[in-house]
Design a protein around this motif. Structure first.
Motif, PDB file in Angstrom:
ATOM      1  N   ARG A   1      14.182   5.663 -43.940  1.00 54.34           N
ATOM      2  CA  ARG A   1      14.959   4.674 -44.818  1.00 54.34           C
ATOM      3  C   ARG A   1      16.250   4.337 -44.074  1.00 54.34           C
ATOM      4  O   ARG A   1      17.138   3.587 -44.374  1.00 54.34           O
ATOM      5  CB  ARG A   1      15.532   5.232 -46.245  1.00 54.34           C
ATOM      6  CG  ARG A   1      14.337   5.375 -47.007  1.00 54.34           C
ATOM      7  CD  ARG A   1      14.510   6.227 -48.350  1.00 54.34           C
ATOM      8  NE  ARG A   1      13.237   6.519 -48.960  1.00 54.34           N
ATOM      9  CZ  ARG A   1      12.963   7.613 -49.134  1.00 54.34           C
ATOM     10  NH1 ARG A   1      13.413   8.779 -49.456  1.00 54.34           N
ATOM     11  NH2 ARG A   1      11.800   7.609 -50.146  1.00 54.34           N
ATOM     12  N   ARG A   2      16.519   4.893 -42.995  1.00 50.87           N
ATOM     13  CA  ARG A   2      17.681   4.505 -42.194  1.00 50.87           C
ATOM     14  C   ARG A   2      17.371   4.160 -40.762  1.00 50.87           C
ATOM     15  O   ARG A   2      17.754   5.124 -39.805  1.00 50.87           O
ATOM     16  CB  ARG A   2      18.865   5.683 -42.124  1.00 50.87           C
ATOM     17  CG  ARG A   2      19.074   6.155 -43.593  1.00 50.87           C
ATOM     18  CD  ARG A   2      20.360   7.015 -43.578  1.00 50.87           C
ATOM     19  NE  ARG A   2      20.027   8.412 -42.991  1.00 50.87           N
ATOM     20  CZ  ARG A   2      20.881   9.158 -42.832  1.00 50.87           C
ATOM     21  NH1 ARG A   2      22.211   8.990 -43.048  1.00 50.87           N
ATOM     22  NH2 ARG A   2      20.628  10.308 -42.157  1.00 50.87           N
TER      23      ARG A   2
ATOM     24  N   MET B   1      10.283  11.190 -41.535  1.00 52.99           N
ATOM     25  CA  MET B   1       9.464   9.960 -41.728  1.00 52.99           C
ATOM     26  C   MET B   1       8.843   9.945 -42.937  1.00 52.99           C
ATOM     27  O   MET B   1       8.685  10.662 -43.632  1.00 52.99           O
ATOM     28  CB  MET B   1       7.998   9.965 -40.873  1.00 52.99           C
ATOM     29  CG  MET B   1       7.061   9.135 -41.238  1.00 52.99           C
ATOM     30  SD  MET B   1       6.453   8.189 -39.883  1.00 52.99           S
ATOM     31  CE  MET B   1       5.135   7.314 -40.183  1.00 52.99           C
ATOM     32  N   VAL B   2       9.345   8.417 -43.624  1.00 50.14           N
ATOM     33  CA  VAL B   2       8.573   8.280 -45.196  1.00 50.14           C
ATOM     34  C   VAL B   2       7.192   7.612 -44.809  1.00 50.14           C
ATOM     35  O   VAL B   2       7.204   6.486 -44.223  1.00 50.14           O
ATOM     36  CB  VAL B   2       9.683   7.269 -45.581  1.00 50.14           C
ATOM     37  CG1 VAL B   2       9.095   7.003 -46.999  1.00 50.14           C
ATOM     38  CG2 VAL B   2      10.856   7.920 -45.928  1.00 50.14           C
ATOM     39  N   GLY B   3       6.253   8.266 -45.414  1.00 51.15           N
ATOM     40  CA  GLY B   3       4.954   7.759 -45.343  1.00 51.15           C
ATOM     41  C   GLY B   3       4.373   6.641 -45.903  1.00 51.15           C
ATOM     42  O   GLY B   3       5.224   6.208 -46.743  1.00 51.15           O
TER      43      GLY B   3
END
Lengths: 319, 258, 743
Positions: free
Chosen positions: C534-535, C549-551
């Motif tokens: 998100r960043r 990590m955002v999957g």
């Protein structure tokens, strides 16, 4: 100043904090209980924010702090706590609602009708008709039914009872009661047009004996005026279009558009609270009502000074 | 009669729901055995029996529209959801023909059940006729099952993905709310049989009307509001679970917990 | 004018070398950044107007028995103040920020529909003009911003002001729906690769959720306004109790819009706080999932609580109690947000630059507003505080304390991105302290005025104990706020000219808008950094400790829907809300049949046959789509023509039905059945007409050679709309024609 004195002077200003009936006291108590809860929450959260602002300030050259993206346990806890508070507040609210607004009586003691911009009060059991000044006996709860002749109005006596709207075509009910004799100010709190600001009324709580006395005096028809001026005033009143709006019991006037004037001189205020009911103010009012209360439904009749004198003399006899 | 007396006496033990419940219980145990998810099944079965046998049913049987609505709410929304959760994760609920598995079908089943059974004629029939009432119970359970299948099917692959699931639940909620609004504020009775019951089977009428202050108008208001607010909150909870499910796929603090 | 052009050139906002005149460039722009700035400037202009109105209110109330303004003038001023601040300041400002920032945050080149975007924007100044034109047309509205019927009906407000008010709000409402459709389509279809929905920055996420709320709520207002206008202009009486209408109905419909509206302007402010606080605390938001999820919960609940505005109308304790419960529930997700922002501060390295100052003040002020809000949700307390200055103080704490402060924070935060120059910190801090002092001075005391019994909307008051000095304090505070506002405008102008150069990322923030130049070039990005969390810019700057990590687990996040269909689907949501109101109104007004024409006058069999035609047309258009998919263009055109003919037959049928009714003596202003029936079926008929026009256009286009080579997605989108029109008719037909037979 001693403590009682402070309490009294606060109460003199903050009417909501000075409940004078069981119904208003219940709401006041709920207000205190919930204010305590709110104050604690505010102090804790605002305190935490202010503390964080002072404690965790950035100073030149410092690197970024540890990146904490959250904590599920904390989140669940602080979701659960507000849930509990909400449940508690809900229960308190439900209890207070039943105390401060019990179910309506089958037949009302009083019918209050909102008009642009004054209040009509009818006592169906005795037949008394009053305007802007509602007398009640101390220590007895009176059931009021509300109606409106035109737009929405709202009946609010902060010291005595809950607010309730007067909705055309939708009768509402409340109970009103006062612990001690006295005069309690009420206002219209729903915007109702030009003169919404001047739609005051007075609840006058009296001992039962005095109330009965008042009621029987109100039932008497208007006395025949004795003086010449006043008699001329009556004649003028009956000849002009005054009678197409007002009623004076015992004369030809019987219209219900404006306030009933049978006992006009016994009232304390003119124009729903805008000025005191004195001969001088009445003279100003009759000279041009629009000057005193711009927008009022009573037009300027362009009476001559002499006619006004006669009318004032007549109205002052309507005790 | 006092409220306590009524609560003690309002239970009914006749009818076929107990043997049927037992049969379903046996079937479940034979098929899936006694495992962790059995608690959900027990809750579903218990709630069903409670709804159909407890004083709620006595009240719904010609006295209170709101009790009837409470039954609907439990049978349509809570029991089928629990039943879905009680199934083992490996079970496939794929349906033939394929159209039965389409989300629109599940949506129409869930929302339609509510609207259909509150058409004045059907609502009255369900109260006055035992067989229509039984049909209603079964259809509510079945349509509830079809509705929740889209959200809670045991296999992840047979469920809607979270964003679609949220829309699915949200639109269902809005549609039911509209019915709730109609019932709450309607100036006429939706289910006229409750305002003037033809017979006072249990001699409760006076007690319910005067003792509890449940006039027909207030009864209908409570019924409408039950359909409106608590039902919406059930949907909302399901939506919140969907959001959690969605974000749980992230490697974040939430993922560790879920 | 040439000086202005020079100023704009120096500020980098226009380029003298281009051939077109700079004003034309701005008027005809379709660039989301320019439209964003136009929105913000419009909001600023109306903010000045609304602010002057606010000062007039406070001047009038400064002393008891004041005669500075006549009562009717005062009523006009507070009505215009409320309407202006909500519809012409708060909403345009937030739409402006969304317009500018959202495409940048999701790595898009522009909004999904730039032309629609420009159109939606121009409706704002047009609506504002319409509203203010009422001053010239014989009297601006003086009925309050929620125009309670029957005061807003012709017998009690005969001037044209209310009509202008209603028309202006309709225009603004249509613009807001347009923008929201655009924002939804942008988020769903224009995101940069890898910018999955779960990686959206919170501001964008909240704007996205908020847009759904706009789609649900604004059409409800539009329906109410249409009904009011039918009452006022065509002599009907939906809301006139004296002729059988219902005064409470207006309140229900208005607040079904009005309460969500509060959140419509509050949720973007939440988004701003969720962006700014983490950046200046140098930490990610505490519990992204909870902040994002609670937004959905708030949006959802806000649709469920409107009757808490009606606790004193007498709906009965049963209804009141349910609404007490649902209203108090909103406190939970809201509380989660406040705590998340607070927890973000803990353990940070807080930099108190001006944007952060505004946002922390907004946080604390909103905390107070939330708590007084809970007290108003408790019906028994509301019975004392409703319609008093306590309420005025409460909602100003929301609208100013939270929203205006958040917008000011956002402007200080994003101004460098928009102009390439920093705002002066020194002036900014002065603005902040003046504003905070003025705001709290004005509104804290008003809570007590309410408890002292002062009702809202009174043009003057008697000299009751305590009232005079409290009002005076409040007035002085209002002037401090005005000084702060002037200072802010001064800061904007001087910094635009001589401000320090900002660079790409002056705040060392982490979202994509800071990954491009300030101001961004046309097309926004030369290149995008990798997006895996998100960043993205944090990961870029801190390769040693990147965010987890955002999957991408769900196919919905990878699949990009077609933008036209998305927009039409969103439009259908809003239209459904509109029709839901009209259908509900029909049901309520016809629950008890009246004398005269009624449902019994309708011809079920004949209309049933025409209904079948309309349903058939849904099948023909579906066949048309199938033919297009199979590449059979001739069949496609034939099926399309068949759809047109069937739609035409249906309209003819409606015409015949109307004719019979008119012969029976029905008229729109006859009884409530006729009013509700003609309103409902008339609007449906209008939608059928619109659908037919769209179909005819597609049919016309389908003859062109270009269409044959690359069939555009237009047919699918129009077909979707057509199915919707048919579905609405199914509901209308069952309600109007069938339901009476079920009784």
């Amino acid at each position: 100043m001693d403590q009682d004195h402070i309490r009294l002077s606060v109460a003199a200003v903050l009417q909501v904090f000075d409940p004078q009936s069981p119904q208003a006291r219940a709401m006041f108590r709920l207000g205190l209980e919930s204010s305590v809860i709110f104050a604690i929450i505010f102090a804790m959260v605002a305190g935490a924010v202010v503390y964080a602002l002072m404690r965790y300030r950035w100073h030149e050259g410092e690197p970024d702090p540890r990146q904490v993206a959250g904590n599920t346990t904390i989140e669940i806890v602080w979701t659960a706590i507000p849930c509990a508070i909400v449940v508690a507040l809900f229960a308190l609210t439900a209890r207070t609602m039943s105390v401060s607004d019990p179910p309506a009586a089958p037949a009302p003691d009083l019918l209050v009708i909102g008009h642009q911009w004054w209040w009509e009060a009818r006592y169906p059991k005795s037949g008394v008709v009053a305007a802007n000044e509602i007398h009640i006996p101390v220590g007895r709860a009176m059931s009021i039914e509300f109606d409106s002749a035109d737009v929405l109005h709202e009946f609010w006596v902060p010291r005595l009872a809950r607010k309730i709207a007067a909705v055309p075509g939708h009768p509402n009910h409340i109970w009103i009661e006062a612990d001690a004799p006295g005069t309690y100010l009420g206002v219209c709190s729903e915007f109702c047009g030009t003169e919404h600001a001047w739609m005051h009324f007075l609840i006058i709580a009296e001992t039962p004996a005095k109330f009965a006395e008042w009621e029987s005096s109100q039932l008497l028809p208007a006395s025949k005026p004795a003086g010449l001026e006043a008699r001329k005033g009556l004649a003028l009143f009956e000849q002009t279009s005054c009678v197409s709006c007002h009623a004076v019991n015992g004369t030809v006037a019987g219209a219900r558009v404006g306030p009933d004037l049978t006992h006009f001189a016994s009232r304390r205020e003119l124009g729903a609270g805008i000025v005191e009911n004195t001969p001088d103010n009445l003279r100003r009012w009759l000279k041009d009502p629009q000057q005193v209360k711009p927008g009022a439904k009573m037009p300027d009749f362009k009476f001559s000074g002499e006619q006004i004198g006669q009318l004032v003399a007549y109205f002052e006899t309507l005790k | 009669m006092t409220t306590e007396q009524f609560l003690l006496r309002g239970w009914t033990w006749g009818g076929c729901s107990l043997p049927m419940g037992a049969a379903v219980l046996v079937c479940y145990l034979v098929a899936f055995g006694f495992q962790r998810r059995f608690s959900c099944f027990a809750a579903a079965l218990g709630l069903t029996l409670l709804t159909l046998r407890s004083p709620i049913n006595s009240l719904a049987d010609g006295y209170l529209f709101s009790a009837h609505m409470l039954q609907h709410l439990i049978l349509l929304l809570i029991v089928p959801a629990l039943a879905m959760l009680s199934l083992p994760r490996s079970l496939s609920l794929a349906m033939r023909p394929r159209v039965l598995g389409h989300p629109l079908f599940g949506w129409i089943a869930g929302v339609g059940a509510m609207w259909l059974w509150h058409a004045p004629a059907l609502c009255n029939a369900a109260v006055s006729s035992r067989s229509v009432h039984a049909l209603q119970t079964v259809s509510l359970l079945a349509m509830g099952g079809l509705f929740w299948r889209q959200i809670l099917a045991p296999r992840e692959s047979e469920r809607l993905v979270p964003p679609s699931a949220i829309l699915y639940l949200f639109s269902a909620c809005v549609t039911c709310s509209i019915l709730g609004i109609i019932v709450t504020f309607s100036p006429v009775e939706v289910c006229s049989i409750y305002s003037a019951p033809p017979i006072d089977r249990l001699g409760l009428l006076q007690f319910v009307r005067a003792g509890w202050g449940m006039t027909p108008e207030r009864d209908q208001q409570v019924g409408g509001l039950l359909m409106w607010v608590p039902m919406c909150l059930i949907y909302l909870s399901a939506i919140v679970v969907q959001i959690a499910r969605w974000f749980a796929a992230t490697e974040g603090p939430l993922a560790e917990k879920l | 004018m040439s000086e202005l052009a020079a100023i704009l050139t120096r500020a980098g906002l226009s380029n003298p070398e281009q051939r077109e005149h700079w004003t034309m460039k701005w008027i005809s722009t379709m660039d989301h950044k320019r439209i964003g700035i136009l929105y913000l400037s419009t909001a600023l202009v109306f903010f000045v107007i609304g602010g002057i109105e606010a000062l007039l209110i406070r001047l009038q109330l400064a002393v008891p028995n004041n005669r500075l303004l006549q009562p009717d003038e005062y009523n006009v001023v507070f009505t215009m103040h409320g309407t202006t601040m909500i519809f012409l300041v708060a909403m345009p400002a937030l739409f402006g920020l969304a317009n500018y920032i959202l495409p940048l945050q999701i790595g898009a080149r522009d909004m999904a529909f730039p032309r629609l975007n420009a159109f939606s924007f121009w409706l704002v100044p047009f609506g504002g003009l319409l509203l203010h034109f009422s001053f010239l047309a014989g009297g601006a509205p003086g009925v309050g911003w929620f125009a309670y019927a029957p005061l807003s009906e012709t017998p009690y407000s005969s001037q044209l002001g209310v009509d202008y008010w209603a028309l202006a709000l309709l225009v603004l409402g249509i613009g807001s729906v347009g923008t929201s459709i655009n924002l939804i389509a942008t988020v769903l279809t224009q995101r940069a690769p890898n910018m999955t929905l779960r990686r959206l920055p919170l501001f964008s996420w909240m704007i996205f959720v908020n847009s759904f709320l706009v789609l649900m709520a604004l059409p409800v207002l539009n329906a109410a306004l249409v009904m009011l206008l039918i009452d006022r202009l065509l002599g009907a009486h939906f809301f006139l109790p004296s002729s059988g209408g219902s005064a409470i109905m207006w309140q229900h419909i208005f607040w079904a819009f009005g309460h969500p509206e509060v959140y419509i302007v509050a949720i973007p402010a939440f988004g701003i706080l969720s962006e700014v606080i983490p950046v200046f605390a140098r930490k990610p938001i505490f519990g992204y999932e909870f902040v994002a999820g609670s937004t959905v919960a708030i949006a959802f609940l806000s649709l469920l609580v409107w009757a808490h505005h009606m606790f004193t109308v007498g709906l009965g304790h049963t209804v009141d109690l349910f609404f007490v419960a649902s209203s108090m529930l909103i406190a939970i997700p809201t509380g989660v947000k406040v705590l998340a922002w607070s927890a973000t501060l803990v353990g940070g390295r807080i930099r108190l630059d001006t944007p952060m100052l505004f946002c922390t003040a907004a946080l604390l002020q909103f905390l107070l507003a939330g708590l007084t809000g809970v007290s108003l949700a408790s019906a028994a307390l509301d019975w004392q505080t409703k319609n008093s200055y306590y309420l005025v103080a409460h909602f100003h704490f929301v609208f100013v304390g939270l929203i205006v402060f958040a917008i000011l924070g956002a402007l200080h935060y994003w101004f460098p991105k928009m102009s390439g120059r920093l705002l002066s910190e020194r002036l900014g801090k002065w603005t902040f302290w003046l504003m905070t002092a003025g705001f709290n001075m004005t509104f804290v005391i008003q809570h007590f005025l309410g408890l002292a019994g002062m009702p809202r909307r009174i043009f003057t008051y008697a000299d009751l104990p305590g009232w005079a000095w409290m009002n005076m304090v409040s007035t002085i505070g209002a002037f401090l706020m005005a000084a702060a506002a002037l200072l802010f405008v001064w800061n904007l102008v001087t910094s635009l000219l001589n401000g320090e150069r900002a660079g790409d990322n002056p705040w060392r923030a982490w979202t994509l808008e800071w990954a491009t130049t300030s101001p961004p070039p046309p097309g926004n990005f030369r290149s995008l950094p990798p997006i895996r969390s998100r960043r993205p810019l944090w990961d870029d700057a801190n390769p040693d400790r990147p965010d987890p990590m955002v999957g991408t687990k769900w196919r919905a996040e990878v699949h990009v829907p077609e933008k036209n269909e998305t927009a039409v689907a969103a439009f259908i949501v809003s239209e459904s809300a509109f029709f839901a109101v009209l259908i509900l109104a029909y049901l309520f007004y016809n629950a008890v049949p009246e004398a005269g024409v009624g449902a019994h006058s309708l011809n079920l069999a004949k209309t049933g046959a025409f209904t079948l035609c309309l349903l058939l047309s849904s099948i023909t258009i579906w066949r048309s789509e199938v033919s297009l998919d199979r590449g059979n263009q001739r069949a496609m055109r034939l099926w399309l023509a068949a759809t047109l003919v069937l739609g035409g037959i249906f309209l003819t049928g409606q015409g015949l039905e109307y004719g019979t009714l008119f012969e029976d003596g029905a008229s729109l202003n006859g009884n409530l059945f006729a009013t509700a029936f003609f309103t409902l079926t008339g609007f449906h008929g209008l939608h059928v007409c619109a659908g037919l026009i769209a179909l005819a256009i597609v049919l016309g286009l389908a003859r062109s050679a270009d269409f044959k080579r690359h069939p555009p997605p237009a047919l699918k989108a129009v077909a979707l709309y057509w199915h919707f029109v048919d579905a609405v008719w199914v509901v209308v037909f069952s309600t109007v024609y069938f339901l009476p037979h079920l009784r």
